[in-house]
Design an enzyme around this catalytic site. Structure first.
Site, PDB file in Angstrom:
ATOM      1  CD  GLU A 127     -57.106  36.387   0.767  1.00 57.71           C
ATOM      2  OE1 GLU A 127     -57.195  35.177   0.973  1.00 57.71           O
ATOM      3  OE2 GLU A 127     -58.063  37.174   0.929  1.00 57.71           O
ATOM      4  CB  ALA A 268     -65.984  40.254  -3.169  1.00 59.63           C
ATOM      5  CG  MET A 269     -59.794  41.760  -0.352  1.00 59.52           C
ATOM      6  SD  MET A 269     -59.257  40.047  -0.109  1.00 59.52           S
ATOM      7  CE  MET A 269     -58.573  40.156   1.543  1.00 59.52           C
ATOM      8  CD  GLU A 270     -61.327  38.080   3.132  1.00 61.22           C
ATOM      9  OE1 GLU A 270     -60.504  37.243   3.545  1.00 61.22           O
ATOM     10  OE2 GLU A 270     -61.697  38.127   1.944  1.00 61.22           O
ATOM     11  CG  ASN A 271     -59.558  44.600   1.822  1.00 56.38           C
ATOM     12  OD1 ASN A 271     -58.588  43.894   1.695  1.00 56.38           O
ATOM     13  ND2 ASN A 271     -60.269  45.060   0.793  1.00 56.38           N
ATOM     14  CG  HIS A 303     -67.974  34.668   1.327  1.00 57.82           C
ATOM     15  ND1 HIS A 303     -67.876  33.326   1.582  1.00 57.82           N
ATOM     16  CD2 HIS A 303     -66.699  35.108   1.150  1.00 57.82           C
ATOM     17  CE1 HIS A 303     -66.614  32.963   1.555  1.00 57.82           C
ATOM     18  NE2 HIS A 303     -65.874  34.036   1.294  1.00 57.82           N
ATOM     19  CD  GLU A 304     -65.840  38.592   0.213  1.00 53.03           C
ATOM     20  OE1 GLU A 304     -64.887  38.649   1.017  1.00 53.03           O
ATOM     21  OE2 GLU A 304     -65.894  37.739  -0.690  1.00 53.03           O
ATOM     22  CD  GLU A 326     -61.740  32.580   1.659  1.00 55.06           C
ATOM     23  OE1 GLU A 326     -62.978  32.555   1.540  1.00 55.06           O
ATOM     24  OE2 GLU A 326     -61.077  33.635   1.648  1.00 55.06           O
TER      25      GLU A 326
END
Length: 687
Positions: A127, A268-271, A303-304, A326
């Site tokens: 992203e 952090a990343m929500e993959n 959140h993620e 978001e």
């Protein structure tokens, strides 16, 4: 050659893609000096764009093209056009298979976008537009595909090979190499793709969903951090349960994985199914972490995870809609944190961040709506406006339509757009359709930048017992928007009598009412009052606006003592303390001996003695405004005088109420092992 002049992209120019990618089969052959990536794409003409078959143009950056095949036939170099950042292929059929082999060099990828290698581990960050650094693709969020990923690497160096979805097959090759195949049955855009290859340890647990499915939970991290995963795992399970209970959203895969490593370049990343975190956002131990760290980790993990639905299963059509995923997800994690901890303190924290940081962003040269009309670089729009103001816009929708209708609207939104890419308009329309409430004017919040100013004036007619409250709204000019249309602003109010009791505002006896401010100026009239009330305005910070009302210092004292709304009571105390400290600063500058306003000292005593007040909120109320906050509100900043004046007020409060403070301290003694639980945290904060 790259174009040296940046090119603006405009929302008004959006067009759907000419082709869809139904399936994406990827094979990664990872080596120490390069990686070979084979992508097999199942493409289909977007019939909404016409019946012809225009050339297919894929984007790619820093890729070495090895080969191109269409439906199994390899193309020669004169059968496609290779640009510096694109691959264009003539198309003759409406559905076809495209195989592209590229070589990339993760070890040399210092942009940390796409696939890169850091600290001996392969990792991805896609992203917003990182996937184009992995292979040629339609790297845009509205192209959603089902991904299958096979990862091959040396087993000794990279015993853990992860990607999105469920682990469906694995095996070994001669020479010490092994492979794992991951299948994600749910369509996703390329920015949610993830791959990790490294030497990691794992903590395992499980969660049983409301429908009875068992989901494996795994947190992977480096060996020196393996003992710090317990809180993150507990936070994950709480998040999964909360999302089921509050939004009816079950997790959909057989496994949910978190990778937490020291060198991940983002927070952090929500993959999808494989969240990747910097370890500071996940790992904690009582020996080194604070209460704030534990709460932050709980919120970030939530959140993620919540993105699984608000961002992954339903994603944004284009990057102008970034706040769709978001802002909505920040709202969801804020409500989760409020339920897990102190709702009052959470509202104070969020409103404080908005008022000090996001309002400043709104007032600066980079002010932009939560749905921008153009951008040059999308990475510049991961802002407080998109996230925090976007959250407040969602909160206002809930305030306007009501909590029950908001849940109906979110259900409708998820049902309508599951597996699809949506827009902010789609979200608002779902809320309208579910609630029957017209949100036409409310849409200005998505298109207009700036912080509205709400000015209130009032009057009371003793003879008729009629109280009139007039509310005017305005919004300063921002870059590109000199004039603004009136917003729909929900202003929550209560009217307090001289004893501090909230008066009934309707026949049902409700003591709080939301005034829907939609015009430049409007007046509301309240009948049958024996005396002029004191309004408690913008309760629970019901809208992201600046409020102007001529509260006297005595009014602020009264609200600090009596207001039942935690946020407004705290805010009155902050404003009162700020005024008192400013008096002292002014006195020091003029070399005058200024006395501390005794009403502030007295009000602090009332707060200390209030046994019914949430301990966490009480702790916030007993804090004086910070030196930074005082400096932000000063016309001229005088650091030494601010520090001295604040210290003097703090000392005076302590001396006046030392017995109460000591008694409170002794009553809050904590025994036993450290627990990052809301009740204990509230006591420690108050101590």
């Amino acid at each position: 050659m790259k174009d040296a002049q940046p090119r603006a992209i405009y929302l008004k120019d959006y067009q759907a893609p000419d082709y869809w990618i139904d399936t994406t089969d990827l094979t990664f052959d990872l080596f120490e000096d390069h990686a070979l990536v084979t992508s097999v794409l199942g493409l289909r003409r977007n019939e909404d764009r016409g019946q012809d078959t225009p050339d297919l143009t894929l984007v790619g950056i820093d890729l070495e093209l090895i080969s191109v095949c269409v439906d199994g036939s390899e193309l020669t170099s004169d059968q496609y056009i290779l640009g510096s950042e694109s691959l264009t292929i003539p198309v003759t059929s409406k559905a076809f298979s495209l195989t592209v082999v590229t070589r990339i060099r993760p070890q040399e990828n210092t942009s940390l976008e796409g696939l890169y290698k850091s600290n001996g581990m392969f990792c991805t960050q896609c992203e917003a537009e990182g996937f184009r650094k992995i292979t040629y693709y339609l790297d845009r969020p509205d192209v959603m595909s089902k991904f299958t990923t096979k990862v091959i690497a040396d087993k000794g160096r990279y015993p853990v090979l992860l990607s999105n979805g469920n682990d469906i097959a694995r095996g070994e090759f001669e020479g010490g190499r092994h492979w794992v195949t991951w299948e994600d049955p749910f369509k996703k855009p390329s920015y949610l793709f993830a791959l990790v290859g490294g030497d990691l340890e794992v903590v395992e647990d499980s969660f049983t969903t409301a429908s009875g499915r068992d989901v494996a939970l795994r947190i992977f991290t480096e060996s020196h951090n393996i003992d710090k995963c317990d809180h993150a795992m507990l936070s994950l399970k709480k998040s999964m349960k909360w999302d089921e209970e509050v939004y009816g959203r079950e997790y959909d895969l057989d496994i949910f994985m978190i990778v937490a490593v020291d060198h991940f370049n983002m927070g952090a990343m929500e993959n999808k199914g494989l969240n990747i975190f910097n370890s500071s956002c996940v790992l904690a131990s009582p020996e080194t972490a604070t209460d704030a760290s534990y709460q932050r980790i709980e919120a970030i993990v939530a959140h993620e995870y919540f993105h699984n639905w608000s961002g992954n299963r339903v994603t944004c059509r284009d990057w102008f809609q970034l706040s769709l995923k978001e802002g909505f997800t920040v709202f969801r994690d804020a409500e989760f944190s409020a339920d897990m901890n102190s709702r009052g303190v959470k509202r104070i924290e969020d409103a404080s961040l908005l008022k000090t940081a996001q309002f400043a962003e709104d007032a600066g040269p980079m002010a932009h709506p939560i749905r921008p009309q153009s951008f040059i670089e999308i990475s510049n729009f991961y802002t407080l406006t998109i996230y925090e103001k976007g959250c407040e816009v969602v909160r206002m929708i809930q305030t306007i339509v009501g909590k029950d209708n908001f849940r109906k609207g979110s259900d409708l939104y998820f049902d309508r757009f599951d597996g699809k890419a949506a827009t902010c308009e789609d979200f608002v329309k779902a809320m309208e359709d579910a609630s029957g409430v017209d949100l036409g004017q409310f849409r200005h919040w998505y298109n207009q930048a700036g912080t509205p100013v709400v000015t209130l004036t009032d009057g009371f007619d003793q003879e008729s017992g009629q109280y009139a409250l007039t509310i005017a709204q305005s919004c300063p000019a921002t870059p590109g928007q000199d004039t603004k249309l009136p917003f729909h602003i929900p202003v929550a109010i209560a009217l307090l009598d001289k004893g501090g009791k909230a008066l009934p505002l309707n026949e049902a006896g409700e003591t709080e009412r939301v005034l829907h401010v939609t015009a430049a100026e409007e007046t509301w009239t309240f009948e049958g009052l024996a005396e002029k009330p004191l309004p408690s305005i913008l309760r629970n910070f019901s809208a992201p606006v600046r409020v102007k009302y001529d509260y006297s210092r005595e009014d602020l004292v009264f609200l600090m003592k009596h207001d039942s709304d935690g946020y407004n009571r705290w805010d009155a105390g902050q404003r009162l303390a700020t005024a008192v400290i400013e008096d002292l600063v002014d006195g020091l500058l003029k070399e005058k001996d200024t006395e501390i306003d005794s009403r502030l000292i007295e009000a602090f005593g009332v707060v200390l003695a209030d046994e019914g007040l949430d301990k966490a909120v009480k702790a916030e109320m007993l804090k004086l405004p910070s030196e930074a906050s005082l400096a932000e509100q000063a016309e001229e900043i005088h650091p030494l005088q601010i520090c001295e004046s604040r210290s003097r007020v703090r000392k005076a409060i302590a001396e006046a109420h030392k017995d109460k403070l000591l008694a409170l301290y002794q009553a809050l003694e904590l025994k036993g092992e450290y627990r990052p639980e809301a009740g204990d945290i509230a006591k420690r904060t108050l101590i």
